[in-house]
Structure formats: C-alpha cells, structure tokens
Design a protein around this motif. Structure first.
Motif, PDB file in Angstrom:
ATOM      1  N   CYS A 187       0.837  -1.218   0.000  1.00  0.00           N
ATOM      2  CA  CYS A 187       0.000   0.000   0.000  1.00  0.00           C
ATOM      3  C   CYS A 187       0.866   1.261   0.000  1.00  0.00           C
ATOM      4  N   LEU A 188       2.002   1.219  -0.690  1.00  0.00           N
ATOM      5  CA  LEU A 188       2.893   2.378  -0.773  1.00  0.00           C
ATOM      6  C   LEU A 188       2.409   3.326  -1.857  1.00  0.00           C
ATOM      7  N   GLU A 189       1.845   4.432  -1.423  1.00  0.00           N
ATOM      8  CA  GLU A 189       1.274   5.395  -2.364  1.00  0.00           C
ATOM      9  C   GLU A 189       2.328   5.935  -3.329  1.00  0.00           C
ATOM     10  N   TYR A 190       3.549   6.137  -2.871  1.00  0.00           N
ATOM     11  CA  TYR A 190       4.620   6.650  -3.723  1.00  0.00           C
ATOM     12  C   TYR A 190       4.902   5.693  -4.884  1.00  0.00           C
ATOM     13  N   ARG A 191       4.645   4.395  -4.657  1.00  0.00           N
ATOM     14  CA  ARG A 191       4.818   3.388  -5.695  1.00  0.00           C
ATOM     15  C   ARG A 191       3.454   2.823  -6.093  1.00  0.00           C
ATOM     16  N   SER A 192       2.478   3.717  -6.246  1.00  0.00           N
ATOM     17  CA  SER A 192       1.110   3.327  -6.579  1.00  0.00           C
ATOM     18  C   SER A 192       1.075   2.387  -7.782  1.00  0.00           C
ATOM     19  N   GLN A 193       0.412   1.255  -7.615  1.00  0.00           N
ATOM     20  CA  GLN A 193       0.365   0.258  -8.677  1.00  0.00           C
ATOM     21  C   GLN A 193      -0.492   0.700  -9.861  1.00  0.00           C
ATOM     22  N   GLY A 222      -8.331 -17.606   7.493  1.00  0.00           N
ATOM     23  CA  GLY A 222      -8.482 -17.450   8.937  1.00  0.00           C
ATOM     24  C   GLY A 222      -8.047 -16.106   9.457  1.00  0.00           C
ATOM     25  N   ALA A 223      -7.017 -15.503   8.845  1.00  0.00           N
ATOM     26  CA  ALA A 223      -6.483 -14.258   9.392  1.00  0.00           C
ATOM     27  C   ALA A 223      -5.796 -13.441   8.310  1.00  0.00           C
ATOM     28  N   LEU A 224      -5.712 -12.157   8.573  1.00  0.00           N
ATOM     29  CA  LEU A 224      -4.928 -11.210   7.781  1.00  0.00           C
ATOM     30  C   LEU A 224      -3.878 -10.626   8.707  1.00  0.00           C
ATOM     31  N   CYS A 225      -2.604 -10.807   8.371  1.00  0.00           N
ATOM     32  CA  CYS A 225      -1.496 -10.355   9.219  1.00  0.00           C
ATOM     33  C   CYS A 225      -0.792  -9.191   8.534  1.00  0.00           C
ATOM     34  N   LEU A 226      -0.784  -8.027   9.185  1.00  0.00           N
ATOM     35  CA  LEU A 226      -0.196  -6.813   8.619  1.00  0.00           C
ATOM     36  C   LEU A 226       0.591  -6.048   9.668  1.00  0.00           C
ATOM     37  N   GLU A 227       1.636  -5.352   9.250  1.00  0.00           N
ATOM     38  CA  GLU A 227       2.257  -4.343  10.099  1.00  0.00           C
ATOM     39  C   GLU A 227       1.410  -3.070  10.040  1.00  0.00           C
ATOM     40  N   PRO A 228       1.270  -2.330  11.145  1.00  0.00           N
ATOM     41  CA  PRO A 228       0.486  -1.089  11.082  1.00  0.00           C
ATOM     42  C   PRO A 228       1.124  -0.068  10.147  1.00  0.00           C
ATOM     43  N   ILE A 229       2.447   0.032  10.232  1.00  0.00           N
ATOM     44  CA  ILE A 229       3.267   0.774   9.286  1.00  0.00           C
ATOM     45  C   ILE A 229       4.351  -0.195   8.846  1.00  0.00           C
ATOM     46  N   ILE A 235       9.330   1.848   5.462  1.00  0.00           N
ATOM     47  CA  ILE A 235       8.584   2.838   6.271  1.00  0.00           C
ATOM     48  C   ILE A 235       7.366   3.313   5.481  1.00  0.00           C
ATOM     49  N   ILE A 236       6.387   2.443   5.343  1.00  0.00           N
ATOM     50  CA  ILE A 236       5.194   2.740   4.549  1.00  0.00           C
ATOM     51  C   ILE A 236       4.023   3.031   5.471  1.00  0.00           C
ATOM     52  N   VAL A 237       3.605   4.292   5.510  1.00  0.00           N
ATOM     53  CA  VAL A 237       2.401   4.682   6.245  1.00  0.00           C
ATOM     54  C   VAL A 237       1.219   4.537   5.290  1.00  0.00           C
ATOM     55  N   PRO A 238       0.257   3.677   5.604  1.00  0.00           N
ATOM     56  CA  PRO A 238      -0.862   3.499   4.685  1.00  0.00           C
ATOM     57  C   PRO A 238      -1.620   4.811   4.443  1.00  0.00           C
ATOM     58  N   PRO A 239      -2.158   5.003   3.251  1.00  0.00           N
ATOM     59  CA  PRO A 239      -2.893   6.237   2.954  1.00  0.00           C
ATOM     60  C   PRO A 239      -4.174   6.331   3.780  1.00  0.00           C
ATOM     61  N   PRO A 240      -4.663   7.542   4.041  1.00  0.00           N
ATOM     62  CA  PRO A 240      -5.885   7.726   4.830  1.00  0.00           C
ATOM     63  C   PRO A 240      -7.055   6.932   4.254  1.00  0.00           C
ATOM     64  N   ASP A 376      11.121  10.764  -1.773  1.00  0.00           N
ATOM     65  CA  ASP A 376       9.967  10.750  -0.867  1.00  0.00           C
ATOM     66  C   ASP A 376      10.460  10.676   0.564  1.00  0.00           C
ATOM     67  N   VAL A 377       9.760  11.368   1.447  1.00  0.00           N
ATOM     68  CA  VAL A 377       9.993  11.288   2.888  1.00  0.00           C
ATOM     69  C   VAL A 377       8.680  10.871   3.529  1.00  0.00           C
ATOM     70  N   ARG A 378       8.725   9.876   4.414  1.00  0.00           N
ATOM     71  CA  ARG A 378       7.483   9.393   5.008  1.00  0.00           C
ATOM     72  C   ARG A 378       7.764   8.777   6.380  1.00  0.00           C
ATOM     73  N   GLY A 379       6.731   8.748   7.207  1.00  0.00           N
ATOM     74  CA  GLY A 379       6.883   8.146   8.522  1.00  0.00           C
ATOM     75  C   GLY A 379       5.898   8.715   9.516  1.00  0.00           C
ATOM     76  N   MET A 380       6.069   8.307  10.771  1.00  0.00           N
ATOM     77  CA  MET A 380       5.204   8.767  11.860  1.00  0.00           C
ATOM     78  C   MET A 380       5.989   8.656  13.161  1.00  0.00           C
ATOM     79  N   GLY A 381       5.985   9.716  13.951  1.00  0.00           N
ATOM     80  CA  GLY A 381       6.752   9.718  15.182  1.00  0.00           C
ATOM     81  C   GLY A 381       8.231   9.571  14.876  1.00  0.00           C
ATOM     82  N   LEU A 382       8.952   8.925  15.769  1.00  0.00           N
ATOM     83  CA  LEU A 382      10.382   8.704  15.553  1.00  0.00           C
ATOM     84  C   LEU A 382      10.599   7.424  14.744  1.00  0.00           C
TER      85      LEU A 382
END
Length: 460
Positions: A187-193, A222-229, A235-240, A376-382
C-alpha cells in the motif's frame, strides 16, 4: 579466562569474536580483512565501540529496539530484583512480574484481554499463526486455515514467518515454504500500482486485498497479518482510509485481524501502538523489540477474549493451546517491561516521539528540498524514511550500493543510520531512522547533518 582481563584486552576480544561468533545478517568473508565492530558501552542515544569511537545511534540498537535509550540503571535493578527472587518457572504456572505486566499492558490496549509470553517477535507471530490454524481445525473443520500477508511486510525469521514474508530477498534460499500463506499487494502510495493517489489509492489498495479474499474463498481464510506501518519494507504509512477499509473487510468475511507491532509497539509512532493511530480494533496483536527496550528478552501475543475463549473446551483433551515458550517463563522479561513502561509514562516519551518525529520529518523534508536524490519522505513519530532515487521524474530507485555507501559514510562520521538492504529486489533504496524515544532536537540535527554530508560526498 578471567572475564575482567578479557574485557581489558580489546585485541583478544576482537580475535575471539572473529574466530567464534557467527554474526546476524552478516557476510563474514569481509572479516578476513577488516575487524568486526564490537560495541562495549551505551548511554542515552550514544554508543562506544571497542576502539573508543563514539556514535549517535539513529536506529535504536541497529534493529529498532532500545526505545528508552541505553544505560538505565533502574532497568538493571528491576531485572536483578526479579530474577534473584524468582528467576524462572515454565509458563504453565504464573509469576508476579508476568501477572503485573499483563495487567499494565492490557490497560493500554482497550478491547484486548489476554497476553501470551514468548521471547522474540518471530516467536510471537508464530504463536499467532498456530492459534489461527488450531481455531481452523477446532471450529471450521480445518478449512479456514489460510493466512494473508502483505508484500513488503516482514514478520520474522522462522520458516513459517518467512512463508508470511513480503521481502523476497530475505526469503531467498529458504524454501520450500509452509503452504497456506497468501500474499496481498503493498500500500505504498509513492509506488502506486495503478497511478491513483490519496483516498482513491487507499480504496484500491484495500480492494486489492478483497480481490485476493474472493479469489481464495473467504471461507478458507483465517487471518490477515499486517504491520500497522510497514517497517523494513520502506517505512510505509498506509494512505488515509486504508485501515478503516481493511477492518471492514475482516468483519465482512469473518477474518481475524492480526497486527504485527514488533517494531511500532511501545511508543515508536507516538502512540502506545501503531494501530491506535488508525482507529482499528485488532483481534491479535504481536509485539517484541520495544516491550523491554532490549534490556531483557520478551515478546507478547495479545488477543481478545473472543479468540481466547475458542480454546476453552474441557470435553476435548486437545482443545487448549498446546504451545510452550520455555523462556517465556523467565521473569526478567516482564520485570524489564514493567520498568520500561513506567519510564515511557514518567518521561512522556510518547509525546517526545510525536514532537521529535515532527522535527525529524522537517529536517528530512529540508534535505529533500536540497538533494534531488530524495524522492519521498514518510513516517510517523520517531520512525521515518527517505526513499532515494536516481531520477525524481521516473522514480527510478537509487542503486543499492550507493545507498549503502551513504550509510557507510554516516557510520564513518559517527552516526549509525539504517537502510533497506538485501530485502526487496530493485527497491533497497530507503534510508531508515528510528532513534530512541529520548532523542532531542540537537541529536536529530546531528543525524540529518551527517546524512546531508554523506549524500553530497557520495552523490554530489
């Protein structure tokens, strides 16, 4: 050999290391001509190697772990007190530190109820996968056993975790893998498919997950396993809007939502957990690294009571969760985690992560204005990343060797930064920054000044 004399003989230490230690993720051919680097002391954000050189650590122990910084005497005392009184008992029985930290942790995670202790992030995720598989056998006749994972995400080093690994260079040469793990797109917007951006891209990225669900059959998943970021994947912050749609899909198709907080947990993003930045309610959360900031080994697999209750059935002798983590019974881990959480609260390190994260992001954006190589620069917090490109218009990734040359230049300046490497074919081009949550503006300025100089020297 006398340990004191050993420590006072740097040459012997280096040679013993060279002769006998098998370092993680390292090509040892290099150590035939150069010395392995040995870190001997840490205080705050700084570490010293065996040759006496001081470094500012911008990656919290190299693998995003030491959230509260180095040299905390009270952490050592908390661990010493706990293990002196009761060092260990197998996890089938309880301990006071285990009960106390579980209560403290659940207070920070509304909607979740149960804590299963283990030792590493890989192990915590393995526990979650086993829970999903056992639930499938017990409640769905073995059919609802597939686990979805995302391209670029990383969940650990075991064969099962590599089976759920979205970084092909990390997975290479370790197959065949465990069946039943199915990949969904990143879900990297900078590399939008598809070239879309913002809310439209969020909707399309979530729809891509739904397409996989429908192709596989929702009744088999049974499950979907994802990192929040996404962490090591760039360092991919999902789009809103992305996370809200993911939550809706899991509820619509009766799929457990497993969020891997091994990197983001315990304040990295400016909240206790990364998922809390997006307003979602997971069924399973795994964590490690920052739980005790590296002062002791501990990981946790946290679930809702709804998940926990699926294993409560005394009519079947095999119905309980038949798993054990030997050193999940060591009291050092939860004792360190208790003190770690107290320090984060007392020093408002969540607030500092937010404030200093904004400062770090500002510094990186200023570098982006100065250097055409930053796309591109992206992230959240430190938790920030800067993706390097050979050309901004085409977004052609910068060659990995040049990215690593920038990392090496920073190291020579006494600044330790990270970068994606040996993970994503063709896309190992993002500089990674995750300093301890105690970082100051001066620390961050020194870090980004070193990056500025390194880019100038390496790329011009």
């Amino acid at each position: 050999m006398d340990t004191m004399n050993f420590a006072n003989d740097p040459g012997h230490v280096v040679e013993a290391d060279r002769a006998h230690v098998w370092h993680h993720i390292s090509q040892h051919k290099a150590y035939e001509t150069i010395d392995p680097r040995i870190i001997v002391e840490g205080r705050g954000l700084r570490v010293w190697d065996i040759k006496g050189k001081e470094h500012i650590d911008a990656v919290s122990g190299g693998v995003w772990t030491v959230n509260i910084g180095y040299g905390r005497e009270r952490m050592g005392k908390a661990i010493s007190d706990a293990v002196t009184k009761m060092c260990f008992f197998g996890g089938a029985l309880g301990t006071i530190p285990g009960a106390q930290f579980a209560e403290m942790l659940i207070e920070k995670m509304p909607g979740l109820d149960r804590v299963y202790y283990a030792n590493s992030g890989s192990e915590a995720n393995e526990k979650a996968f086993k829970m999903v598989r056992q639930i499938s056998h017990k409640h769905y006749g073995g059919k609802k056993s597939k686990i979805l994972y995302r391209e670029r995400d990383y969940h650990g080093t075991t064969i099962a975790n590599l089976s759920a690994g979205g970084q092909d260079e990390r997975n290479a040469q370790y197959g065949p893998f465990v069946p039943g793990f199915i990949r969904v797109p990143h879900c990297l917007e900078y590399r939008s498919q598809d070239g879309t951006l913002g809310e439209e891209y969020a909707a399309n990225a979530a729809k891509a997950i739904e397409d996989v669900i429908l192709a596989e059959g929702a009744d088999t998943i049974g499950a979907l396993c994802l990192e929040p970021i996404t962490a090591g994947g760039g360092i991919i912050v999902p789009p809103p809007g992305y996370w809200e749609r993911v939550q809706e899909l899991c509820r619509k198709y009766d799929i457990l939502l497993h969020i891997d907080e091994v990197v983001c947990g315990l304040g990295r993003t400016g909240a206790w957990f990364g998922y809390q930045q997006f307003g979602v309610q997971p069924d399973i959360v795994t964590m490690a690294k920052g739980v005790a900031s590296g002062y002791a080994a501990i990981s946790c697999c946290v679930t809702t009571n709804a998940v926990f209750d699926m294993f409560k059935d005394d009519t079947d002798k095999l119905s309980y969760f038949r798993d054990i983590s030997t050193f999940g019974g060591c009291t050092a881990g939860p004792a360190a985690a208790i003190e770690n959480m107290r320090i984060i609260e007392e020093e408002d390190l969540l607030g500092n992560s937010r404030a200093m994260g904004a400062h770090l992001s500002g510094n990186l954006h200023a570098l982006m204005d100065k250097h055409k190589w930053i796309g591109d620069v992206r992230g959240m917090g430190l938790f920030q990343g800067a993706e390097l490109v050979a050309d901004r218009d085409s977004k052609e990734p910068l060659d990995e060797k040049k990215v690593q040359a920038i990392v090496a230049d920073c190291m020579a300046q006494g600044i330790i930064i990270g970068a994606t490497n040996r993970s994503l074919p063709g896309f190992n081009n993002t500089l990674l920054f995750a300093p301890s949550l105690i970082a100051t503006q001066d620390d961050l300025n020194q870090i980004t000044e070193a990056v500025d100089q390194a880019i100038t020297r390496v790329l011009g």
